[in-house]
Write an enzyme that holds these catalytic residues in place. Structure first.
Site, PDB file in Angstrom:
ATOM      1  N   LYS A  13       0.840  -1.218   0.000  1.00 55.66           N
ATOM      2  CA  LYS A  13       0.000   0.000   0.000  1.00 55.66           C
ATOM      3  C   LYS A  13       0.868   1.260   0.000  1.00 55.66           C
ATOM      4  O   LYS A  13       0.639   2.167  -0.781  1.00 55.66           O
ATOM      5  CB  LYS A  13      -0.900   0.034   1.258  1.00 55.66           C
ATOM      6  CG  LYS A  13      -1.848  -1.134   1.393  1.00 55.66           C
ATOM      7  CD  LYS A  13      -2.724  -1.013   2.624  1.00 55.66           C
ATOM      8  CE  LYS A  13      -1.969  -1.055   3.921  1.00 55.66           C
ATOM      9  NZ  LYS A  13      -1.286  -2.344   4.204  1.00 55.66           N
ATOM     10  N   ARG A  88      -9.013   1.085   8.865  1.00 58.99           N
ATOM     11  CA  ARG A  88      -8.637  -0.309   9.126  1.00 58.99           C
ATOM     12  C   ARG A  88      -9.746  -1.048   9.855  1.00 58.99           C
ATOM     13  O   ARG A  88      -9.599  -2.236  10.153  1.00 58.99           O
ATOM     14  CB  ARG A  88      -7.368  -0.349   9.969  1.00 58.99           C
ATOM     15  CG  ARG A  88      -6.092  -0.535   9.147  1.00 58.99           C
ATOM     16  CD  ARG A  88      -4.947  -0.613  10.130  1.00 58.99           C
ATOM     17  NE  ARG A  88      -3.799  -1.295   9.644  1.00 58.99           N
ATOM     18  CZ  ARG A  88      -2.686  -0.693   9.215  1.00 58.99           C
ATOM     19  NH1 ARG A  88      -2.623   0.598   9.144  1.00 58.99           N
ATOM     20  NH2 ARG A  88      -1.646  -1.408   8.850  1.00 58.99           N
ATOM     21  N   ARG A 127      11.417  -6.253   4.488  1.00 61.75           N
ATOM     22  CA  ARG A 127      11.231  -4.788   4.491  1.00 61.75           C
ATOM     23  C   ARG A 127      12.241  -4.135   5.418  1.00 61.75           C
ATOM     24  O   ARG A 127      12.481  -4.596   6.511  1.00 61.75           O
ATOM     25  CB  ARG A 127       9.809  -4.442   4.946  1.00 61.75           C
ATOM     26  CG  ARG A 127       9.595  -2.944   5.114  1.00 61.75           C
ATOM     27  CD  ARG A 127       8.153  -2.549   5.017  1.00 61.75           C
ATOM     28  NE  ARG A 127       7.325  -3.079   6.089  1.00 61.75           N
ATOM     29  CZ  ARG A 127       6.006  -2.884   6.178  1.00 61.75           C
ATOM     30  NH1 ARG A 127       5.384  -2.181   5.239  1.00 61.75           N
ATOM     31  NH2 ARG A 127       5.316  -3.394   7.166  1.00 61.75           N
ATOM     32  N   ARG A 160      11.642  -3.109  11.175  1.00 63.33           N
ATOM     33  CA  ARG A 160      10.712  -2.577  12.172  1.00 63.33           C
ATOM     34  C   ARG A 160      10.367  -3.657  13.193  1.00 63.33           C
ATOM     35  O   ARG A 160      10.216  -4.820  12.829  1.00 63.33           O
ATOM     36  CB  ARG A 160       9.412  -2.131  11.470  1.00 63.33           C
ATOM     37  CG  ARG A 160       9.436  -0.705  10.975  1.00 63.33           C
ATOM     38  CD  ARG A 160       8.327  -0.386  10.010  1.00 63.33           C
ATOM     39  NE  ARG A 160       6.992  -0.834  10.383  1.00 63.33           N
ATOM     40  CZ  ARG A 160       5.902  -0.666   9.617  1.00 63.33           C
ATOM     41  NH1 ARG A 160       6.022  -0.058   8.440  1.00 63.33           N
ATOM     42  NH2 ARG A 160       4.736  -1.087  10.006  1.00 63.33           N
ATOM     43  N   ARG A 171      -0.364  -9.569  13.232  1.00 61.75           N
ATOM     44  CA  ARG A 171      -0.941  -8.489  12.420  1.00 61.75           C
ATOM     45  C   ARG A 171      -1.808  -9.048  11.298  1.00 61.75           C
ATOM     46  O   ARG A 171      -2.827  -8.461  10.938  1.00 61.75           O
ATOM     47  CB  ARG A 171       0.179  -7.604  11.843  1.00 61.75           C
ATOM     48  CG  ARG A 171       0.900  -6.820  12.927  1.00 61.75           C
ATOM     49  CD  ARG A 171       2.103  -6.096  12.375  1.00 61.75           C
ATOM     50  NE  ARG A 171       1.721  -4.962  11.544  1.00 61.75           N
ATOM     51  CZ  ARG A 171       2.546  -4.347  10.721  1.00 61.75           C
ATOM     52  NH1 ARG A 171       3.796  -4.740  10.599  1.00 61.75           N
ATOM     53  NH2 ARG A 171       2.139  -3.319  10.005  1.00 61.75           N
TER      54      ARG A 171
HETATM   55  P1  ADP Z   1       2.333  -1.789   3.202  1.00 62.60           P
HETATM   56  O1  ADP Z   1       2.373  -0.288   3.126  1.00 62.60           O
HETATM   57  O2  ADP Z   1       1.100  -2.369   2.583  1.00 62.60           O
HETATM   58  O3  ADP Z   1       2.545  -2.302   4.594  1.00 62.60           O
HETATM   59  P2  ADP Z   1       4.868  -1.676   1.751  1.00 62.60           P
HETATM   60  O4  ADP Z   1       4.554  -0.760   0.626  1.00 62.60           O
HETATM   61  O5  ADP Z   1       5.720  -1.115   2.861  1.00 62.60           O
HETATM   62  O6  ADP Z   1       3.532  -2.360   2.351  1.00 62.60           O
HETATM   63  O7  ADP Z   1       5.557  -2.977   1.136  1.00 62.60           O
HETATM   64  C1  ADP Z   1       6.023  -4.034   1.978  1.00 62.60           C
HETATM   65  C2  ADP Z   1       7.411  -4.500   1.526  1.00 62.60           C
HETATM   66  O8  ADP Z   1       7.273  -5.173   0.277  1.00 62.60           O
HETATM   67  C3  ADP Z   1       8.400  -3.350   1.322  1.00 62.60           C
HETATM   68  O9  ADP Z   1       9.687  -3.791   1.712  1.00 62.60           O
HETATM   69  C4  ADP Z   1       8.337  -3.091  -0.181  1.00 62.60           C
HETATM   70  O10 ADP Z   1       9.577  -2.594  -0.687  1.00 62.60           O
HETATM   71  C5  ADP Z   1       8.003  -4.468  -0.747  1.00 62.60           C
HETATM   72  N1  ADP Z   1       7.096  -4.435  -1.910  1.00 62.60           N
HETATM   73  C6  ADP Z   1       6.062  -3.570  -2.140  1.00 62.60           C
HETATM   74  N2  ADP Z   1       5.423  -3.866  -3.298  1.00 62.60           N
HETATM   75  C7  ADP Z   1       6.079  -4.952  -3.807  1.00 62.60           C
HETATM   76  C8  ADP Z   1       5.912  -5.751  -4.995  1.00 62.60           C
HETATM   77  N3  ADP Z   1       4.936  -5.484  -5.881  1.00 62.60           N
HETATM   78  N4  ADP Z   1       6.760  -6.788  -5.184  1.00 62.60           N
HETATM   79  C9  ADP Z   1       7.744  -7.068  -4.278  1.00 62.60           C
HETATM   80  N5  ADP Z   1       7.959  -6.365  -3.159  1.00 62.60           N
HETATM   81  C10 ADP Z   1       7.150  -5.310  -2.915  1.00 62.60           C
HETATM   82  P1  AMP Z   2       1.324   0.518   8.935  1.00 61.21           P
HETATM   83  O1  AMP Z   2       2.553   1.341   8.812  1.00 61.21           O
HETATM   84  O2  AMP Z   2       0.180   1.045   8.132  1.00 61.21           O
HETATM   85  O3  AMP Z   2       1.581  -0.959   8.702  1.00 61.21           O
HETATM   86  O4  AMP Z   2       0.838   0.646  10.462  1.00 61.21           O
HETATM   87  C1  AMP Z   2       1.672   0.218  11.541  1.00 61.21           C
HETATM   88  C2  AMP Z   2       0.823   0.057  12.798  1.00 61.21           C
HETATM   89  O5  AMP Z   2       0.237   1.324  13.166  1.00 61.21           O
HETATM   90  C3  AMP Z   2      -0.368  -0.891  12.687  1.00 61.21           C
HETATM   91  O6  AMP Z   2      -0.002  -2.250  12.894  1.00 61.21           O
HETATM   92  C4  AMP Z   2      -1.262  -0.361  13.809  1.00 61.21           C
HETATM   93  O7  AMP Z   2      -0.824  -0.764  15.085  1.00 61.21           O
HETATM   94  C5  AMP Z   2      -1.059   1.141  13.699  1.00 61.21           C
HETATM   95  N1  AMP Z   2      -2.031   1.750  12.769  1.00 61.21           N
HETATM   96  C6  AMP Z   2      -1.780   2.380  11.588  1.00 61.21           C
HETATM   97  N2  AMP Z   2      -2.914   2.811  11.025  1.00 61.21           N
HETATM   98  C7  AMP Z   2      -3.917   2.457  11.854  1.00 61.21           C
HETATM   99  C8  AMP Z   2      -5.329   2.586  11.823  1.00 61.21           C
HETATM  100  N3  AMP Z   2      -5.958   3.187  10.787  1.00 61.21           N
HETATM  101  N4  AMP Z   2      -6.044   2.088  12.863  1.00 61.21           N
HETATM  102  C9  AMP Z   2      -5.443   1.484  13.895  1.00 61.21           C
HETATM  103  N5  AMP Z   2      -4.123   1.314  13.990  1.00 61.21           N
HETATM  104  C10 AMP Z   2      -3.362   1.783  12.978  1.00 61.21           C
END
Ligand code: ADP
Ligand code: AMP
Length: 214
Positions: A13, A88, A127, A160, A171
């Site tokens: 995302k 969420r 990541r 992280r 999660r």
């Molecule tokens: P989210 O915001 O949904 O938690 P991220 O955008 O941070 O996810 O992506 C999670 C991990 O996967 C990151 O390390 C990112 O670089 C990698 N990633 C994102 N999209 C892709 C993809 N299409 N293919 C492979 N790796 C990806």
């Molecule tokens: P993210 O970076 O989006 O993966 O979010 C990291 C963490 O932040 C999540 O696992 C939750 O603990 C918290 N968080 C982020 N967005 C929300 C939301 N909209 N509602 C509740 N918790 C959130």
């Protein structure tokens, strides 16, 4: 253009939201980034949020909803925005819809980045996040030029705490229970768009641009 990104943690995302924000010149609002910035700055909100985030749980709705409703009311959001990681839960979606309805507006697109659980573990294990600017990389799929160092600001990269395998499982469970119902919620509203998130990043982006229009 008001866009919501749906998908499991690690589905991509944030990666896509950043590209969409750049292309369509709209703010990228990530609630996870907002909480992490608050943790870094030692705010009261950050302290409260951290106790939930570290356990892989969602921060309670009452700490999230007002924050987002206030943020999208700011001037830079008047031509739209992309929400990444919010809503969420169903109450969060209802809170956003309620706030928008008051000003005669509504969300235009809910884009669901679909990635099966078995790929998620690999995505999140690889990541790496920058401790300085929060930029995200992946050891295999989005490596930095120099290992362990952020391309954008030169600071150190870390895994992280909430991307450690035991927390990832937690999660994912929370996602299926509390966030996945939003897929039906937006489908019923007729604004759900599905994208195959297992493709490489550029192909996922192309698919999204195909939906939003060039
Ligand atoms: P989210 O915001 O949904 O938690 P991220 O955008 O941070 O996810 O992506 C999670 C991990 O996967 C990151 O390390 C990112 O670089 C990698 N990633 C994102 N999209 C892709 C993809 N299409 N293919 C492979 N790796 C990806
Ligand atoms: P993210 O970076 O989006 O993966 O979010 C990291 C963490 O932040 C999540 O696992 C939750 O603990 C918290 N968080 C982020 N967005 C929300 C939301 N909209 N509602 C509740 N918790 C959130």
């Amino acid at each position: 253009m008001k866009i919501i990104m749906l998908g499991a943690p690690g589905a991509g995302k944030g990666t896509q939201a950043k590209k969409i924000a750049e292309k369509y010149r709209i703010p990228h609002i990530s609630t996870g980034d907002i909480f992490r910035a608050n943790i870094k700055n030692g705010t009261e909100l950050g302290k409260k949020a951290k106790t939930y985030m570290d356990q892989g749980l969602l921060v309670p709705d009452e700490l999230v909803c007002d924050l987002v409703v206030d943020r999208v009311a700011q001037d830079d959001c008047k031509d739209g925005y992309i929400l990444d990681g919010f809503p969420r839960t169903i109450p969060q979606a209802e809170s956003l819809d309620g706030a928008l309805a008051k000003i005669g507006e509504s969300v235009d697109y809910a884009i669901n980045v679909e990635v099966p659980d078995e790929n998620i573990v690999n995505r999140m294990g690889g990541r790496r996040a920058c401790v300085g600017c929060g930029a995200t990389y992946h050891l295999m799929y989005a490596p930095t030029k120099k290992e362990g160092v952020c391309d954008a600001c030169g600071a150190e990269l870390i895994l992280r705490d909430d991307d450690k395998p035991e927390t990832v499982q937690k999660r994912l469970g929370v996602y299926h229970e509390q966030t996945q119902p939003l897929i039906d919620y937006y489908s019923r509203k007729g604004i759900l768009k599905e994208v195959d998130g297992t493709m490489d990043m550029e192909d996922v982006f192309r698919a999204i641009v195909g939906i939003l229009g060039a």
